[in-house]
Design an enzyme around this catalytic site. Structure first.
Site, PDB file in Angstrom:
ATOM      1  N   GLU A  49      -0.142   7.122   2.517  1.00 54.37           N
ATOM      2  CA  GLU A  49       0.329   8.334   3.187  1.00 54.37           C
ATOM      3  C   GLU A  49      -0.902   9.122   3.595  1.00 54.37           C
ATOM      4  O   GLU A  49      -1.734   9.473   2.758  1.00 54.37           O
ATOM      5  CB  GLU A  49       1.162   9.194   2.235  1.00 54.37           C
ATOM      6  N   ASP A  60       3.779  22.801   0.560  1.00 60.33           N
ATOM      7  CA  ASP A  60       2.708  22.293  -0.297  1.00 60.33           C
ATOM      8  C   ASP A  60       2.139  23.351  -1.226  1.00 60.33           C
ATOM      9  O   ASP A  60       2.044  24.522  -0.873  1.00 60.33           O
ATOM     10  CB  ASP A  60       1.585  21.727   0.568  1.00 60.33           C
ATOM     11  N   TYR A 175      12.237   9.148   0.639  1.00 59.63           N
ATOM     12  CA  TYR A 175      11.271   9.803  -0.230  1.00 59.63           C
ATOM     13  C   TYR A 175      12.048  10.823  -1.048  1.00 59.63           C
ATOM     14  O   TYR A 175      12.507  11.828  -0.518  1.00 59.63           O
ATOM     15  CB  TYR A 175      10.207  10.472   0.631  1.00 59.63           C
TER      16      TYR A 175
END
Lengths: 263, 411
Positions: A49, A60, A175
């Site tokens: 990734e 994040d 994911y």
């Protein structure tokens, strides 16, 4: 069939779980990050990734935010990120690369041009955090048409009613975000994650890879055991932030991949 | 493109779009939450008891309706158009922000949320949120850029007095956009009990529409009040408001969108000048479309799609984006958007103090500066309504600094 699909067939045939690593493209600079990326397959990474730097990474935590800032400060852009992927492809034609980031740099580049450029650079899949199924017409559908996998996040808030919508236009793998929260914050618990992964596996036939909150070889193993694979990001990026030399970063990655492959 | 036979007041569509703008660009974790919020808001919108509670609080807690004031001396000094000021600076907490906060907090209560988070730039939205949370006994956490915490110390103290926790944001460059990022990070972490009270007409659907609806009280009152002054059926010829994210402007504009004879002008913060790269906050006049904070809109960004920091003397206008409905109104040409520099805003600030005995906030000083530009050339029967969206108490330190007045020494 993309490199991602082939990789999962290969792993399945070998009875192995997938280990996926995340690093930010251009962190701390272009050359160092290219050197790290080139070393990842030998460190046991099945899927790479590659983070696309963005000024405002809303999903994040501080570790990935700072990595993005370092990369941007060192002159990283979307074009340079694709160049980095292409440079890696010259040395490795089988390890899949998934570009992970936010939509604005892609939108700014122009979706059609981006897809052509990404494909040419050897990118295999996309994870664009701020494009939920509700916005599929933006990039997801055009990406699939261009032969790139569009990998979607499923989260603890994705209930059974919503899950089919999340699965619908997803390809490559799912994911699963193991915690409600940002990258690098809370710790994933295999006991909580297992049933959730089973729920998503039952809803379709895509591999389910688990990320967020995995930071040790033990955790990597425990999570990979209850899923089709594990992703580690912040823990690796932290080593880069500390200024560890490339071989030490890769040695750490190897311990994590060994963990997942033991599962 | 819409034509004038269609209403401008029907947006957004079911996908939260105003034309190409708006939308729901959020991570999957938040998606179920904003769908819940949308459903709850749709229910509340048609529930008389919800609006009865709003009306009661607006009247007795906020002090609405705010006056529509004929600024006689200002009109005379400029020598042209007749100028009215919508006095939203007289609201409890000193700005229009509380109009929206009340609506969102009532919704949060209906949804059983017990923890309220907010972002703030100048601190006005933070103060309004802290105020209403105190009123209802809710836990309140306000994210504020570390840089803004420093330059807006009085508002930080106000929020703390009101029982809110103020979190200085150091991620990114520590400004309003970073505060919004951190608020979103908090929300994505605390999804079960937390309500995100956004302070402007931006963010993922339904926020832009919902905040606009709550702020529309400004335009609705203006419409009625002007008729009391000027006779039945008289509409303003021009309405003007300052724009950062654009909530006070949307509140004034929205009820007039279908009155095609009403000229609509939004005033962006030109900082040191829109031709100076990164030295302004004029998203429409100096930016281009992009996706940030859940919506597609005009953004200040570089060639790579990286978001730029805005610059303005006014912390309340210091945001690199603008509400998506403004982006749409700009593209279809229903509203006109202009920019005013820091210097022009400072001059208007002083002029207003001297002419009307009203100390305006720096945000509406931008709108006033544009009024000062256009009013002299307009006929005396041309009516301008400008939204005085906030009072200037919070800005006296900034203004003193720019005028070279030492606050410490002159007691």
């Amino acid at each position: 069939m993309t490199r991602i699909d082939r990789k999962f067939e290969e792993l399945k045939a070998a009875g192995k779980k997938a280990f996926v690593s995340y690093i930010m493209a251009g962190d701390p600079d272009y050359d160092t990050s290219l050197e790290i990326v080139k070393g990842l397959p030998a460190a046991g990474v099945d899927i790479i990734e590659l983070g696309l730097p963005f000024t405002d990474p809303m999903a994040d935590g501080p570790t990935i935010q700072l990595a993005g800032q370092r990369a941007l400060a060192a002159g990283m852009t979307l074009n340079r990120t694709l160049e980095l992927a292409a440079a890696f492809r010259e040395t490795d034609d089988t390890t899949p690369i998934v570009l992970m980031g936010y939509y604005n740099p892609v939108y700014s580049h122009g979706v059609d041009k981006f897809l052509a450029d990404a494909k040419a650079a050897g990118i295999d899949g996309l994870i664009i955090v701020d494009l939920p199924p509700e916005e599929d017409s933006e990039l997801c559908i055009p990406a699939q048409a261009a032969g790139l996998n569009f990998i979607r996040l499923a989260t603890p808030t994705t209930d059974n009613k919503r899950l089919p919508k999340v699965m619908e236009n997803t390809s490559g793998f799912i994911y699963y975000v193991s915690v409600t929260g940002i990258t690098g914050a809370a710790e994933a618990e295999a006991g909580d994650v297992g049933p959730e992964v089973a729920r998503i596996q039952a809803a379709g036939d895509l591999p389910v890879i688990v990320g967020f909150g995995i930071n040790t070889p033990e955790k990597s193993e425990a999570i990979a055991k209850v899923a089709d694979g594990a992703v580690v990001g912040s823990a690796i990026v932290s080593k880069i932030a500390e200024g560890q030399p490339v071989d030490q970063v890769l040695a750490f990655v190897k311990t994590l991949s060994d963990g997942a492959h033991r599962a | 493109m819409n034509d004038l036979f269609n209403s401008f007041m029907t947006g957004p569509d079911e996908n939260g779009r105003f034309g190409d703008f708006g939308g729901r660009f959020v991570s999957e974790t938040l998606m179920p939450l904003i769908l819940d919020l949308e459903a709850e808001y749709e229910k509340a919108k048609t529930d008389d008891s919800f609006w009865a509670e709003m009306d009661d609080l607006w009247k007795h807690y906020v002090g609405r309706p705010s006056p529509l004031y004929h600024a006689e001396r200002l009109t005379e000094a400029l020598g042209g158009a007749k100028i009215y000021l919508k006095r939203d600076e007289l609201n409890h907490t000193g700005a229009h922000k509380i109009n929206n906060v009340l609506g969102q907090i009532l919704l949060a209560r209906r949804m059983g949320k017990t923890r309220i988070i907010a972002e703030t730039g100048a601190g006005q939205h933070g103060v309004a949120t802290a105020t209403v949370c105190a009123r209802f006994g809710l836990k309140c956490i306000v994210y504020m850029g570390a840089h803004d915490v420093e330059r807006q110390a009085p508002n930080v103290f106000r929020m703390r007095l009101l029982g809110a926790e103020v979190v200085p944001v150091t991620s990114g460059r520590g400004t309003l956009k970073d505060a919004m990022n951190d608020a979103l990070r908090d929300w994505v972490t605390n999804v079960r009990d937390t309500f995100y009270c956004i302070g402007t007409v931006a963010g993922p659907h339904p926020y832009p529409a919902m905040v606009r609806d709550f702020q529309s009280i400004i335009g609705k009152e203006t419409r009625e009040q002007l008729q009391e002054h000027e006779g039945e059926g008289r509409l303003p010829d021009t309405i003007i408001a300052a724009i950062g994210g654009g909530s006070n402007a949307m509140g004034l504009f929205f009820p007039f969108l279908d009155d095609k004879d009403v000229n609509i002008i939004g005033v962006e913060a030109g900082g040191k000048g829109v031709d100076m790269k990164m030295e302004h906050c004029a998203s429409l006049t100096g930016g281009r479309p992009g996706v940030l904070h859940g919506n597609r809109t005009y953004l200040l960004q570089d060639d790579d799609g990286q978001i730029l920091e805005g610059f303005s003397i006014s912390a309340g206008l210091d945001y690199p984006g603008i509400g998506p409905e403004h982006a749409w109104l700009h593209e279809i040409g229903r509203a006109q958007y202009v920019s005013i520099t820091d210097k022009e805003a400072l001059e208007a600030f002083q002029f207003c103090c001297q002419q009307e005995g009203i100390i305006p906030a720096l945000e509406p000083s931008h709108a006033l500066a544009h009024v000062m530009k256009i009013a002299p050339d307009l006929p005396k029967d041309h009516i301008i309504v400008m939204n005085m969206c906030g009072r200037g108490d919070k800005d006296i330190f900034t203004v003193a600094k720019h005028l070279g007045f030492d606050m410490a020494e002159s007691d």
